[in-house]
Design an enzyme around this catalytic site. Structure first.
Site, PDB file in Angstrom:
ATOM      1  N   PHE A 118       0.853  -1.188   0.000  1.00  0.00           N
ATOM      2  CA  PHE A 118       0.000   0.000   0.000  1.00  0.00           C
ATOM      3  C   PHE A 118       0.888   1.236   0.000  1.00  0.00           C
ATOM      4  O   PHE A 118       2.043   1.167   0.418  1.00  0.00           O
ATOM      5  CB  PHE A 118      -0.873   0.006   1.261  1.00  0.00           C
ATOM      6  N   GLN A 238      -7.387  15.257   3.075  1.00  0.00           N
ATOM      7  CA  GLN A 238      -6.753  14.428   2.057  1.00  0.00           C
ATOM      8  C   GLN A 238      -7.625  14.197   0.818  1.00  0.00           C
ATOM      9  O   GLN A 238      -8.792  13.828   0.949  1.00  0.00           O
ATOM     10  CB  GLN A 238      -6.415  13.065   2.661  1.00  0.00           C
ATOM     11  N   HIS A 240      -7.803  11.677  -2.256  1.00  0.00           N
ATOM     12  CA  HIS A 240      -7.295  10.395  -2.715  1.00  0.00           C
ATOM     13  C   HIS A 240      -7.091  10.505  -4.225  1.00  0.00           C
ATOM     14  O   HIS A 240      -7.950  11.032  -4.921  1.00  0.00           O
ATOM     15  CB  HIS A 240      -8.311   9.311  -2.375  1.00  0.00           C
ATOM     16  N   LEU A 250     -14.442   5.569  -5.005  1.00  0.00           N
ATOM     17  CA  LEU A 250     -13.033   5.248  -4.851  1.00  0.00           C
ATOM     18  C   LEU A 250     -12.594   4.019  -5.630  1.00  0.00           C
ATOM     19  O   LEU A 250     -13.275   2.999  -5.650  1.00  0.00           O
ATOM     20  CB  LEU A 250     -12.743   5.016  -3.369  1.00  0.00           C
ATOM     21  N   GLU A 253      -6.424   2.233  -3.320  1.00  0.00           N
ATOM     22  CA  GLU A 253      -4.989   2.171  -3.529  1.00  0.00           C
ATOM     23  C   GLU A 253      -4.530   0.723  -3.687  1.00  0.00           C
ATOM     24  O   GLU A 253      -3.461   0.460  -4.247  1.00  0.00           O
ATOM     25  CB  GLU A 253      -4.332   2.769  -2.289  1.00  0.00           C
ATOM     26  N   ARG A 284      -0.441   9.723  -0.836  1.00  0.00           N
ATOM     27  CA  ARG A 284      -1.553  10.283  -1.615  1.00  0.00           C
ATOM     28  C   ARG A 284      -1.393  11.748  -1.954  1.00  0.00           C
ATOM     29  O   ARG A 284      -1.752  12.172  -3.057  1.00  0.00           O
ATOM     30  CB  ARG A 284      -2.841  10.086  -0.819  1.00  0.00           C
ATOM     31  N   HIS A 350     -11.406  12.806   0.391  1.00  0.00           N
ATOM     32  CA  HIS A 350     -11.451  11.479   0.975  1.00  0.00           C
ATOM     33  C   HIS A 350     -11.427  11.443   2.498  1.00  0.00           C
ATOM     34  O   HIS A 350     -12.200  10.735   3.122  1.00  0.00           O
ATOM     35  CB  HIS A 350     -10.255  10.702   0.428  1.00  0.00           C
ATOM     36  N   ARG A 392      -2.552  11.359   5.819  1.00  0.00           N
ATOM     37  CA  ARG A 392      -2.701   9.991   6.310  1.00  0.00           C
ATOM     38  C   ARG A 392      -2.206   8.989   5.276  1.00  0.00           C
ATOM     39  O   ARG A 392      -2.431   9.152   4.084  1.00  0.00           O
ATOM     40  CB  ARG A 392      -4.171   9.711   6.612  1.00  0.00           C
TER      41      ARG A 392
HETATM   42  C1  LIG Z   1     -14.380   4.580  -0.103  1.00  0.00           C
HETATM   43  C2  LIG Z   1     -13.473   4.584   1.091  1.00  0.00           C
HETATM   44  C3  LIG Z   1     -12.470   3.626   1.199  1.00  0.00           C
HETATM   45  C4  LIG Z   1     -11.622   3.603   2.294  1.00  0.00           C
HETATM   46  N1  LIG Z   1     -10.664   2.638   2.384  1.00  0.00           N
HETATM   47  C5  LIG Z   1      -9.862   2.607   3.474  1.00  0.00           C
HETATM   48  C6  LIG Z   1      -8.881   1.578   3.626  1.00  0.00           C
HETATM   49  O1  LIG Z   1      -8.740   0.697   2.776  1.00  0.00           O
HETATM   50  N2  LIG Z   1      -8.104   1.591   4.718  1.00  0.00           N
HETATM   51  C7  LIG Z   1      -8.234   2.535   5.684  1.00  0.00           C
HETATM   52  O2  LIG Z   1      -7.507   2.492   6.670  1.00  0.00           O
HETATM   53  N3  LIG Z   1      -9.169   3.518   5.582  1.00  0.00           N
HETATM   54  C8  LIG Z   1      -9.979   3.569   4.504  1.00  0.00           C
HETATM   55  N4  LIG Z   1     -10.921   4.562   4.406  1.00  0.00           N
HETATM   56  C9  LIG Z   1     -11.130   5.492   5.524  1.00  0.00           C
HETATM   57  C10 LIG Z   1     -11.926   4.816   6.626  1.00  0.00           C
HETATM   58  O3  LIG Z   1     -12.818   3.898   6.075  1.00  0.00           O
HETATM   59  C11 LIG Z   1     -12.738   5.807   7.458  1.00  0.00           C
HETATM   60  O4  LIG Z   1     -11.941   6.885   7.824  1.00  0.00           O
HETATM   61  C12 LIG Z   1     -13.251   5.134   8.711  1.00  0.00           C
HETATM   62  O5  LIG Z   1     -13.965   3.984   8.379  1.00  0.00           O
HETATM   63  C13 LIG Z   1     -14.102   6.040   9.569  1.00  0.00           C
HETATM   64  O6  LIG Z   1     -14.669   5.271  10.621  1.00  0.00           O
HETATM   65  P1  LIG Z   1     -15.467   5.951  11.800  1.00  0.00           P
HETATM   66  O7  LIG Z   1     -15.828   4.871  12.749  1.00  0.00           O
HETATM   67  O8  LIG Z   1     -14.683   7.089  12.325  1.00  0.00           O
HETATM   68  O9  LIG Z   1     -16.757   6.589  11.124  1.00  0.00           O
HETATM   69  P2  LIG Z   1     -17.896   5.992  10.141  1.00  0.00           P
HETATM   70  O10 LIG Z   1     -17.702   4.579   9.806  1.00  0.00           O
HETATM   71  O11 LIG Z   1     -18.039   6.978   9.053  1.00  0.00           O
HETATM   72  O12 LIG Z   1     -19.171   6.038  11.049  1.00  0.00           O
HETATM   73  C14 LIG Z   1     -19.780   7.225  11.465  1.00  0.00           C
HETATM   74  C15 LIG Z   1     -20.960   6.874  12.335  1.00  0.00           C
HETATM   75  O13 LIG Z   1     -21.453   8.033  12.964  1.00  0.00           O
HETATM   76  C16 LIG Z   1     -22.852   8.080  12.862  1.00  0.00           C
HETATM   77  N5  LIG Z   1     -23.226   9.497  12.940  1.00  0.00           N
HETATM   78  C17 LIG Z   1     -22.715  10.536  12.251  1.00  0.00           C
HETATM   79  N6  LIG Z   1     -23.319  11.676  12.628  1.00  0.00           N
HETATM   80  C18 LIG Z   1     -24.216  11.359  13.589  1.00  0.00           C
HETATM   81  C19 LIG Z   1     -25.138  12.090  14.372  1.00  0.00           C
HETATM   82  N7  LIG Z   1     -25.292  13.408  14.236  1.00  0.00           N
HETATM   83  N8  LIG Z   1     -25.914  11.417  15.255  1.00  0.00           N
HETATM   84  C20 LIG Z   1     -25.811  10.077  15.382  1.00  0.00           C
HETATM   85  N9  LIG Z   1     -24.946   9.334  14.661  1.00  0.00           N
HETATM   86  C21 LIG Z   1     -24.160   9.975  13.783  1.00  0.00           C
HETATM   87  C22 LIG Z   1     -23.169   7.376  11.577  1.00  0.00           C
HETATM   88  O14 LIG Z   1     -24.471   6.849  11.605  1.00  0.00           O
HETATM   89  C23 LIG Z   1     -22.129   6.254  11.587  1.00  0.00           C
HETATM   90  O15 LIG Z   1     -22.614   5.160  12.321  1.00  0.00           O
HETATM   91  C24 LIG Z   1     -11.770   4.589   3.300  1.00  0.00           C
HETATM   92  C25 LIG Z   1     -12.775   5.548   3.194  1.00  0.00           C
HETATM   93  C26 LIG Z   1     -13.607   5.568   2.097  1.00  0.00           C
HETATM   94  C27 LIG Z   1     -14.634   6.639   1.990  1.00  0.00           C
END
Ligand SMILES: Cc1cc2nc3c(=O)[nH]c(=O)nc-3n(C[C@H](O)[C@H](O)[C@H](O)COP(=O)(O)OP(=O)(O)OC[C@H]3O[C@@H](n4cnc5c(N)ncnc54)[C@H](O)[C@@H]3O)c2cc1C
Ligand code: SF4
Ligand code: FES
Lengths: 574, 232
Positions: A118, A238, A240, A250, A253, A284, A350, A392
């Site tokens: 990666f 960031q 991507h 997306l 990568e 990135r 991203h 990142r």
């Molecule tokens: C397409 C894509 C591919 C990716 N691939 C990778 C990868 O291969 N490797 C890597 O390390 N990272 C990757 N990332 C980044 C990574 O996936 C995210 O940064 C990470 O999953 C975020 O997790 P989280 O738990 O912080 O939030 P999220 O999974 O976004 O969850 C947010 C939560 O908050 C809740 N929420 C939001 N606002 C409120 C509110 N006001 N009230 C109540 N609930 C709320 C939502 O319902 C949800 O449950 C990728 C991101 C994307 C977009």
């Protein structure tokens, strides 16, 4: 107004929220609720494709020190190194724990967790790429989300789904709970609780072309900001390199990790000129800038604003087995078969490196002295520890959400052993109610969709990959104008039941806040570092700027020193 | 290209019964149906309710009936539907508002099959070993995004709300055939009950509709075989 009593409330059910909940849920004597605006399995963690990094050394020699170094260097030395050390060390046990919880990782022939290359992940402190990303095809995030949700069900974690948290209750600076709006009934609920954790994810929707879901609107960061908590390093956002042209979806990568190549209109592998060692697997920020430079110099495909991601030299088996999901995205949304034709791509917004400032236990801090807000926690993309610094590395967000999500859970359990319940004031929901009433009653004819669209289009233009003072100032003025119009919106739906019209209006308020924090911080930082590129200040300036930005909502800035333990800042070359 | 969109609308707060609403929408052939619905919601009528999040077929939020078939609105393009598009809420689940249905009955079935890995033997310090072949056994069923497309396309489920339905069976399969799991007998006992696997009459609606391309009917056949074997 229904009132609920809990020991801890977790806002958000992505990877960060669920891992914290699982950690707390195993403490049988604590009452824990997870509030999520989406059904947990809809969270955007499920979109993560390529992998989660950990120096398991299953495929070749690897060490957590190398992972730590890559993280620090990838973040252009703005990373807090105590946190990066925790990230790289605890990544390893976290992966094993996930495996024990049932995560179906891909396997090596001898039955171990399979790993792949990666961007920015190297052996021997930058010598060449290393296989560090653990994966389940290109559905790694999906598997993480499912596995954690399943284990939460097993441990009877209490979920409130489609509850939108709209306010944080602080009494004399101590956490007392949150106010949440139940979408189904339109009712406001008060969750009275001794500890609260935000795990609400990112805010890609401030930009027009993004890999982020429609629901990633920065709610948690905005709510905290409004309650006097500063936001840290918001200028670092960031892009991507490889989003599907115009759609932003997306192309992981992992594609380049498996051998795909970026090409310009001449068919040239242009990364040879920008990053001779890591080529298409450079970090990135570097690739995204290279792409924009190619486009500006007229080498975009057909002279347009996109380039090609070329898979055509890869065996079909690699596409089918290792990259099935992104192969199907190209087919579904573009009608392009990546085995035969290159895929049109452009950089896509991203990931937010900045966010709600925390220490290494997920405790939210309120100032440059690291003073914690008692009972308040944050983890995941909405938080800033900071392990990503100015940029990142791929696979490090999934590590971050899990390592620090769980640490937050553990520290909450400790905190709850002693913390008293703080009584809430007389009308705890009055501010939230007023906000919503104002949106419902305003009648100036402005439309939410139009304002949101203009915000995202301008942010892309003036606060995107390349920035400069005049554009950023223009963007600030634009936000002021949009705020003015926001005060004059008219909603079509004034009912109570599942009122998404009102919901989107409220979310737009959050987008305006996080966009403003991003632009103000970007204007303030007069250097270029990682993802923050100022054309008018093209050099990194460690003498002035080797420090974290804290921005308060009243416009006040404060600065926190960067913690440096092992690796002194050096020029960043790949 | 202009398309004509008919949406079955119903807001129990004010409507006595569901009704059809008609909209004309300018589109690009590569627009998703979700884009079309957003156009309506953001430009023509903000009261339209629908769930969505990721917009590229991975979160499972926006399952609905599109031109008579269960689909994810973000995974169907206008060019594949032609100039007339009809959209209705999923069948077999109570309508909350417009295209939003109550998912609770669906998730409660999922929870019934113990959809979590059970293995209380002390784990090794590192990973439990699993061969690529053992892993391949569950590859298909781990892809499920719980969108409910299959279950709400199933005539047995329409006729009998007690039936676990294809999605819950897929979840059961994912764990029963995981070499690391130890609770297959308990799960098979649940599936052997009257509302379980044998209610399936191999209609194949589920397999045809699944946006993840999971071979659901085949998975259910695996389960039936395992139940029979566990009895002998
Ligand atoms: C397409 C894509 C591919 C990716 N691939 C990778 C990868 O291969 N490797 C890597 O390390 N990272 C990757 N990332 C980044 C990574 O996936 C995210 O940064 C990470 O999953 C975020 O997790 P989280 O738990 O912080 O939030 P999220 O999974 O976004 O969850 C947010 C939560 O908050 C809740 N929420 C939001 N606002 C409120 C509110 N006001 N009230 C109540 N609930 C709320 C939502 O319902 C949800 O449950 C990728 C991101 C994307 C977009
Ligand atoms: S099996 Fe397929 S159709 Fe059924 S819920 Fe899972 S992903 Fe959806
Ligand atoms: S919006 Fe996520 S599957 Fe369609």
């Amino acid at each position: 107004m229904p009132v609920h009593q809990y020991d801890a409330v977790i806002v958000g059910a992505g990877g960060a929220g669920l891992f914290a909940a699982l950690e707390l849920g195993r403490q049988r004597d604590l009452r824990v609720a997870v509030l999520s605006k989406l059904y947990p399995t809809r969270s955007h963690t499920g979109a993560a494709q390529g992998g989660i990094g950990a120096a398991l050394g299953n495929e070749e020699e690897d060490h957590w020190e190398w992972h730590m170094f890559d993280t620090v260097k990838g973040g252009d030395y703005l990373v807090d190194q105590d946190a990066a050390e925790i990230l790289a060390r605890e990544a390893i046990e976290t992966i094993y724990d996930l495996e024990h919880y049932g995560l179906p990782f891909d396997r090596t022939p001898d039955g171990r967790i399979a790993q792949r290359r990666f961007g920015g992940h190297t052996h021997h402190f930058g010598q060449g790429p290393v296989r560090r990303a653990c994966h389940a095809a290109d559905r790694t995030g999906h598997m993480i989300l499912q596995t954690l949700y399943q284990q939460c069900l097993r441990n009877d974690v209490h979920f409130f789904n489609e509850f939108q948290v709209v306010d944080l209750l602080l009494e004399d600076g101590v956490v007392a709970g949150v106010v949440a709006w139940e979408l189904l009934t339109g009712e406001l609920h008060v969750f009275h609780s001794r500890a609260v954790m935000f795990a609400t994810g990112g805010w890609g929707k401030i930009f027009k072309v993004t890999s982020n879901a429609h629901t990633l609107t920065g709610d948690g960061a905005a709510i905290c900001w409004r309650r006097g908590i500063p936001l840290e390093d918001m200028e670092f956002y960031q892009f991507h390199p490889t989003g599907i042209y115009r759609l932003g979806i997306l192309m992981s990568e992992a594609a380049r990790g498996e051998g795909a190549i970026l090409r310009n209109r001449n068919g040239e592998r242009f990364m040879e000129r920008y990053s001779p060692t890591l080529l298409d697997l450079a970090p990135r920020d570097i690739i995204a800038r290279a792409m924009i430079t190619e486009i500006r110099e007229g080498r975009g495909i057909d002279g347009k604003d996109y380039l090609h991601l070329d898979f055509t030299h890869l065996p079909r088996q690699v596409l089918d087995e290792k990259l099935p999901e992104i192969t199907s995205f190209a087919r579904t949304y573009l009608g392009v078969d990546p085995a035969r034709e290159p895929v049109p791509v452009q950089p896509t917004a991203h990931y937010a490196m900045g966010g709600i400032p925390t220490d290494v236990w997920g405790r939210v801090i309120r100032d440059e002295q690291n003073t914690p807000v008692p009972g308040l926690y944050a983890a995941g993309e909405c938080a800033c520890v900071s392990v990503h610094g100015a940029n990142r590395l791929g696979t490090n967000s999934l590590v971050d959400i899990l390592v620090f999500g769980r640490r937050a859970g553990r520290d909450m359990a400790r905190y709850l052993k002693e913390a008293e319940r703080v009584p809430v004031s007389h009308n705890p929901d009055s501010d939230a109610r007023e906000q919503l009433e104002r949106l419902l009653s305003s009648a100036g004819g402005e439309k939410v969709g139009a304002i949101r669209d203009e915000l995202a289009t301008c942010m892309m233009e003036w606060c995107g990959i390349f920035r400069n003072g005049p554009d950023l100032q223009r963007m600030l003025d634009k936000i002021a104008e949009l705020r003015d119009r926001y005060a004059r919106i008219t909603l079509d739906d004034r009912g109570r039941r599942f009122n998404q019209d009102l919901l989107e209006a409220w979310e737009l308020g959050c987008l305006l806040d996080v966009a403003e924090a991003t632009v103000r911080s970007a204007l303030n930082r007069t250097e270029s570092r990682g993802a923050h590129m100022r054309e008018d200040y093209p050099k990194r300036d460690d003498a002035q700027w080797l420090k974290h930005t804290l921005l308060y909502r009243d416009g006040r800035f404060a600065y926190k020193p960067v913690t440096i333990t092992r690796f002194l800042p050096q020029e960043r070359k790949y | 290209m202009k398309v004509h969109v008919r949406i079955k609308r119903f807001n129990p707060e004010k409507d006595r019964r569901p009704y059809w609403a008609d909209y004309e929408v300018p589109t690009d052939p590569f627009d998703r149906v979700l884009d079309v619905l957003h156009y309506i919601k953001w430009n023509l009528d903000g009261t339209l309710a629908l769930r969505r999040s990721c917009a590229h077929g991975i979160c499972g939020s926006d399952a609905m009936l599109i031109n008579g078939r269960n689909r994810l609105a973000c995974k169907v393009l206008v060019k594949d539907l032609g100039p007339r598009i009809t959209v209705e809420p999923l069948r077999g689940l109570p309508v909350i508002k417009d295209l939003v249905v109550d998912m609770e009955p669906f998730f409660s079935k999922y929870r019934q099959v113990m959809p979590w890995l059970v293995n209380d033997e002390p784990p090794p310090v590192r990973e439990r070993l699993q061969s690529p072949e053992e892993r391949a056994r569950i590859d298909d069923t781990t892809k499920c995004i719980l969108c409910a497309v299959c279950t709400t396309a199933c005539p047995i489920f329409w006729g009998n709300g007690e039936f676990l339905g294809p999605a819950a069976l897929v979840a059961a399969h994912r764990f029963i055939f995981d070499s690391r799991d130890r609770a297959a007998p308990e799960r098979l006992a649940i599936l052997a009950e009257r509302s379980g696997a044998f209610k399936c009459r191999t209609v194949f609606n589920c397999t045809d509709a699944c946006p993840q391309g999971i071979e659901i009917t085949k998975a259910i056949q695996d389960l039936k075989r395992a139940i029979v074997l566990s009895r002998t």
